[in-house]
Design an enzyme around this catalytic site. Structure first.
Site: not given
Length: 384
Positions: A215, A304
């Site tokens: 990420e 998320d």
């Protein structure tokens, strides 16, 4: 890249489409009103706002601020009000209800049990409370005519030293609502290799796990998660794009790691809105999901943190439809990818695909064909 037989879905069709969610944080998806209620009931006085509407705006503004300190502060408030059994049951139940209302039929929701011990709960009690809440939310959804199944992923924090303990906890509660293990937290300076004992334990127990990787830190994090730790999936994994070169003529060349990820069908838990907030992409149109989908990586689309990103699975799909012209065929492809990659048994995944997801999309496609024969004033995503 997209089917030519089915046109752009409406916002209502996207909401009704059967969706699958693999990367959603329990402490990142609370209702603002619930945060206010729990703070009041638990004597938590640190909230920046006590009006639910203004508090929701504050969460999104803090997450959009570009400040890591402000972004992390948002979780201190949600975790701060999730320290009792009743609070955990309520939050988990509302999570399941909210996802079902958004058309999600299967979800894996993750949380870190070690972050919910300040009120005196044990790790076991935390897991039992959250599982109870998920079952309650599933029942409420059924009573409202919706179906959803929620599995829990137990998360260990990579900057702490409890990964093996949490892995053992996940293993004790497998088949009781916990479907796997996750490790999260800042990637830089905290490589997953620090927790090899946890991953080796899970592999010996034939258990499933995903790792937040690729990420922020990039390719080394992905390589370690796969080759050192043996992750089944990559939490985010968006930085795999760094190993793909696109020439000026449009030609595409995959590096060794990108080729491995695609060849092995490693699922990527992409979270577009979250990636924009963390700087992994500049816009939806520039998000790597477009290229990765075109190259047939095992792409899944996820939320998320629904509260911090002000998002839902439907909104994530709407953004991608607007950015890439995706059709119902594309949304079905993402949903089937996710269901194939879930941590429940194969026969149960197959039943969800064949009995729920494919028939659901087939019905929506039939609606679209009917509208072409008898056009209506239904709005497209951009008008919703």
């Amino acid at each position: 890249m997209t089917s030519q037989t089915v046109n752009t879905p409406t916002a209502d069709q996207i909401r009704r489409a059967p969706k699958v969610l693999l990367h959603d944080h329990l402490d990142g998806g609370l209702r603002p009103g619930t945060v206010v209620d729990l703070a009041r009931a638990g004597g938590y006085t640190a909230l920046p706002e006590t009006d639910p509407g203004r508090l929701g705006d504050w969460f999104r503004a803090a997450a959009d601020s570009g400040s890591l300190e402000r972004y992390l502060e948002t979780f201190s408030h949600t975790v701060g009000v999730m320290q009792t059994r009743d609070a955990l049951v309520r939050v988990a139940a509302e999570c399941a209800e909210d996802l079902a209302a958004d058309g999600v039929v299967y979800a894996e929701v993750r949380y870190a049990p070690e972050q919910h011990l300040e009120g005196g709960l044990s790790l076991e009690e935390v897991v039992e409370a959250v599982n109870e809440g998920f079952r309650l939310g599933e029942r409420r959804a059924r009573e409202d005519g919706r179906r959803i199944r929620v599995g829990a992923l137990l998360t260990a924090m990579r900057h702490a030293a409890r990964a093996l303990e949490i892995a053992e906890l996940a293993n004790r509660h497998r088949d009781l609502g916990v479907v796997g293990f996750d490790i999260a937290g800042a990637e830089a300076g905290h490589p997953p290799t620090r927790h090899l004992d946890a991953f080796e334990f899970l592999k010996r127990e034939n258990n499933h796990f995903t790792i937040h990787a690729g990420e922020a830190f990039g390719l080394p994090s992905i390589w370690q998660a796969l080759q050192w730790c043996g992750a089944d999936r990559l939490g985010h994994g968006v930085r795999i794009i760094d190993d793909i070169r696109v020439g000026a003529d449009g030609s595409v060349e995959l590096g060794r790691l990108a080729s491995y990820v695609r060849d092995k069908r490693v699922p990527l838990e992409l979270c577009p809105s979250s990636n924009l907030q963390t700087g992994a992409a500049a816009s939806y149109a520039e998000h790597p999901v477009g290229l990765l989908r075109r190259l047939h990586f095992r792409v899944t689309v996820n939320t998320d943190n629904r509260l911090m990103s002000g998002t839902s699975m439907s909104r994530e799909f709407e953004h991608l439809v607007e950015a890439f012209g995706y059709t119902l065929d594309d949304l079905q492809w993402f949903s089937v990818n996710a269901m194939k990659s879930a941590f429940i048994p194969f026969d149960e995944r197959l039943a969800m695909i064949n009995d729920v997801i494919k028939p659901g999309y087939a019905e929506l496609k039939s609606e679209w064909l009917f509208r072409q024969a008898a056009p209506t004033s239904d709005s497209v995503v951009g008008d919703a």
